[in-house]
Scaffold this motif. Structure first.
Motif, PDB file in Angstrom:
ATOM      1  N   ARG A  36       3.781  22.617  38.676  1.00  0.00           N
ATOM      2  CA  ARG A  36       3.325  23.004  40.015  1.00  0.00           C
ATOM      3  C   ARG A  36       2.362  24.191  39.970  1.00  0.00           C
ATOM      4  N   GLY A  37       1.982  24.583  38.745  1.00  0.00           N
ATOM      5  CA  GLY A  37       0.895  25.551  38.604  1.00  0.00           C
ATOM      6  C   GLY A  37       1.324  26.996  38.368  1.00  0.00           C
ATOM      7  N   TRP A  38       2.623  27.243  38.315  1.00  0.00           N
ATOM      8  CA  TRP A  38       3.063  28.612  38.071  1.00  0.00           C
ATOM      9  C   TRP A  38       3.121  28.883  36.561  1.00  0.00           C
ATOM     10  N   VAL A  39       2.405  29.909  36.143  1.00  0.00           N
ATOM     11  CA  VAL A  39       2.382  30.282  34.726  1.00  0.00           C
ATOM     12  C   VAL A  39       3.537  31.239  34.472  1.00  0.00           C
ATOM     13  N   LEU A  40       4.540  30.747  33.789  1.00  0.00           N
ATOM     14  CA  LEU A  40       5.786  31.498  33.647  1.00  0.00           C
ATOM     15  C   LEU A  40       6.442  31.197  32.312  1.00  0.00           C
ATOM     16  N   TYR A  41       7.300  32.106  31.882  1.00  0.00           N
ATOM     17  CA  TYR A  41       8.234  31.741  30.826  1.00  0.00           C
ATOM     18  C   TYR A  41       9.653  31.837  31.380  1.00  0.00           C
ATOM     19  N   ALA A  42      10.584  31.230  30.670  1.00  0.00           N
ATOM     20  CA  ALA A  42      11.986  31.344  31.083  1.00  0.00           C
ATOM     21  C   ALA A  42      12.764  31.964  29.942  1.00  0.00           C
ATOM     22  N   SER A  43      13.618  32.935  30.266  1.00  0.00           N
ATOM     23  CA  SER A  43      14.466  33.488  29.217  1.00  0.00           C
ATOM     24  C   SER A  43      15.924  33.162  29.516  1.00  0.00           C
ATOM     25  N   LYS A  55      10.330  32.639  21.392  1.00  0.00           N
ATOM     26  CA  LYS A  55      10.382  34.098  21.438  1.00  0.00           C
ATOM     27  C   LYS A  55      11.839  34.553  21.460  1.00  0.00           C
ATOM     28  N   VAL A  56      12.099  35.690  20.827  1.00  0.00           N
ATOM     29  CA  VAL A  56      13.452  36.239  20.842  1.00  0.00           C
ATOM     30  C   VAL A  56      13.412  37.677  21.364  1.00  0.00           C
ATOM     31  N   PRO A  75       6.742  25.992  23.040  1.00  0.00           N
ATOM     32  CA  PRO A  75       7.903  26.797  22.624  1.00  0.00           C
ATOM     33  C   PRO A  75       7.778  28.269  23.037  1.00  0.00           C
ATOM     34  N   GLU A  76       6.537  28.768  23.117  1.00  0.00           N
ATOM     35  CA  GLU A  76       6.333  30.176  23.523  1.00  0.00           C
ATOM     36  C   GLU A  76       6.892  30.458  24.905  1.00  0.00           C
ATOM     37  N   SER A  77       7.059  29.421  25.734  1.00  0.00           N
ATOM     38  CA  SER A  77       7.527  29.677  27.091  1.00  0.00           C
ATOM     39  C   SER A  77       9.054  29.675  27.202  1.00  0.00           C
ATOM     40  N   SER A 119      13.473  22.490  19.480  1.00  0.00           N
ATOM     41  CA  SER A 119      12.120  21.956  19.310  1.00  0.00           C
ATOM     42  C   SER A 119      11.961  20.616  20.003  1.00  0.00           C
ATOM     43  N   GLN A 120      12.937  19.730  19.761  1.00  0.00           N
ATOM     44  CA  GLN A 120      12.867  18.400  20.369  1.00  0.00           C
ATOM     45  C   GLN A 120      12.952  18.498  21.891  1.00  0.00           C
ATOM     46  N   LEU A 121      13.811  19.387  22.358  1.00  0.00           N
ATOM     47  CA  LEU A 121      13.968  19.545  23.807  1.00  0.00           C
ATOM     48  C   LEU A 121      12.652  19.965  24.458  1.00  0.00           C
ATOM     49  N   VAL A 122      12.005  21.015  23.956  1.00  0.00           N
ATOM     50  CA  VAL A 122      10.779  21.474  24.611  1.00  0.00           C
ATOM     51  C   VAL A 122       9.652  20.450  24.477  1.00  0.00           C
ATOM     52  N   SER A 123       9.588  19.752  23.349  1.00  0.00           N
ATOM     53  CA  SER A 123       8.482  18.786  23.230  1.00  0.00           C
ATOM     54  C   SER A 123       8.731  17.588  24.143  1.00  0.00           C
TER      55      SER A 123
END
Ligand code: C2E
Ligand code: CA
Ligand code: CA
Ligand code: CA
Length: 277
Positions: free
Chosen positions: A107-114, A174-175, A142-144, A132-136
């Motif tokens: 929806r266009g929001w540039v965000l990461y989730a922690s 990211k950690v 993966p950076e997000s 890895s499989q989940l995000v792909s």
């Protein structure tokens, strides 16, 4: 005196028994909470302290118990950890967070989730290949996805956690080191574990306006993180004075009630809409 002492012992035992019973009850209920949809993620913005613009969201677990009402994660996470339920709950948290993030990004929001990861989940509950499989599968970079880890490490776990950290960072995740400055999340942790960012615990931020000493500690943490090329997020910012002092100390990012409480997904969307540039 002897009788008195005896009564005290009996009283103490009863209290402990009650606590054990409650704990057992919560453990039984927690098992069903997932299936019954009683768990929900709330999202708290992490903002750029200069502009106030949201950069990411921390995902925080909420449990609406059918009988007792809202139960704090500080109460049920330890139960989940000791009972092993943290594995299933942690999987649900990461999958839910990633699906929600994918939706927001589309929806266009540039965000990461922690997401918060208990060391009890490492490595099997958060296997690098699974992540890895989940995000792909969800079309995320993966950076997000940020994994926040904290404290309570036993010496025997150090090697496996360090290996896990290396593996997930090599894959692009990211950690963040959570609650920095308290408990075990301290200097020895930074020595053993390469992380991207540290989160200054809110205990330091809370008193930094009144206490010169707390400001000095934050200044020292900032200087050290700068030398180590670590980013810093300050937690628990509740007023504009704290925000200004942290900005003056070159802390770039923060979160806290000043910007927003943790919110259900739809309310977070309203927050994001208000902050569109
Ligand atoms: P945490 O990771 O340190 O999360 C920050 C806590 O500070 C959250 O409490 C948040 O609601 C609260 N907070 C944020 N801004 C402010 C502020 O300005 N002032 C004050 N006074 N508090 C603020 P919450 O949501 O009750 O979570 C408590 C802890 O439970 C978390 O601490 C985290 O350690 C744990 N937790 C929450 N969700 C999860 C989860 O999905 N998995 C695991 N393993 N732990 C979780
Ligand atoms: Ca956290
Ligand atoms: Ca924290
Ligand atoms: Ca914590």
């Amino acid at each position: 005196a002897k009788e008195h002492g005896g009564r005290q012992v009996r009283f103490f035992t009863e209290a402990m028994g009650r606590e054990l019973l409650e704990r057992h009850r919560l453990e039984v209920d927690l098992k069903q909470a997932l299936e019954r949809g009683e768990l929900e993620l709330y999202y708290q913005p992490i903002v750029d302290l200069g502009s106030g613009q949201p950069q990411g969201v921390e995902c925080l677990l909420r449990w609406q118990h059918p009988e007792f009402g809202a139960i704090s994660p500080d109460t049920f996470i330890p139960i989940a950890e000791s009972s092993g339920l943290i594995q299933a709950i942690g999987t649900w948290v990461i999958e839910t967070a990633c699906r929600q993030l994918g939706d927001w990004q589309r929806r266009g929001w540039v965000l990461y989730a922690s997401v918060n990861v208990s060391t009890r989940q490492i490595p099997d509950g958060v296997h690098p290949d699974w992540l890895s499989q989940l995000v792909s599968r969800l079309g995320l970079e993966p950076e997000s996805l940020v994994l926040e880890i904290t404290e309570s490490l036993f010496a025997s776990e150090i090697e496996s956690v360090a290996a896990w950290l290396k593996a997930v960072r090599a894959l692009g995740f990211k950690v963040y080191l959570d609650d920095f400055g308290t408990g075990y999340s301290s200097l020895s942790y930074l020595k053993n574990f390469p992380v991207d960012t540290v989160k200054i615990d809110r205990a330091f931020v809370r008193d930094m306006v009144e206490q010169e000493r707390d400001r000095t500690l934050i200044r020292a943490i900032m200087a050290m993180c700068h030398e180590l090329s670590l980013q810093v997020v300050a937690e628990g910012i509740e007023n504009a004075v704290q925000r200004q002092l942290l900005s003056d100390l070159d802390c770039a990012y923060g979160q806290g009630y000043l910007f927003s409480r943790p919110l259900p997904a739809t309310e977070l969307e309203a927050f994001l809409s208000r902050h569109e540039t």
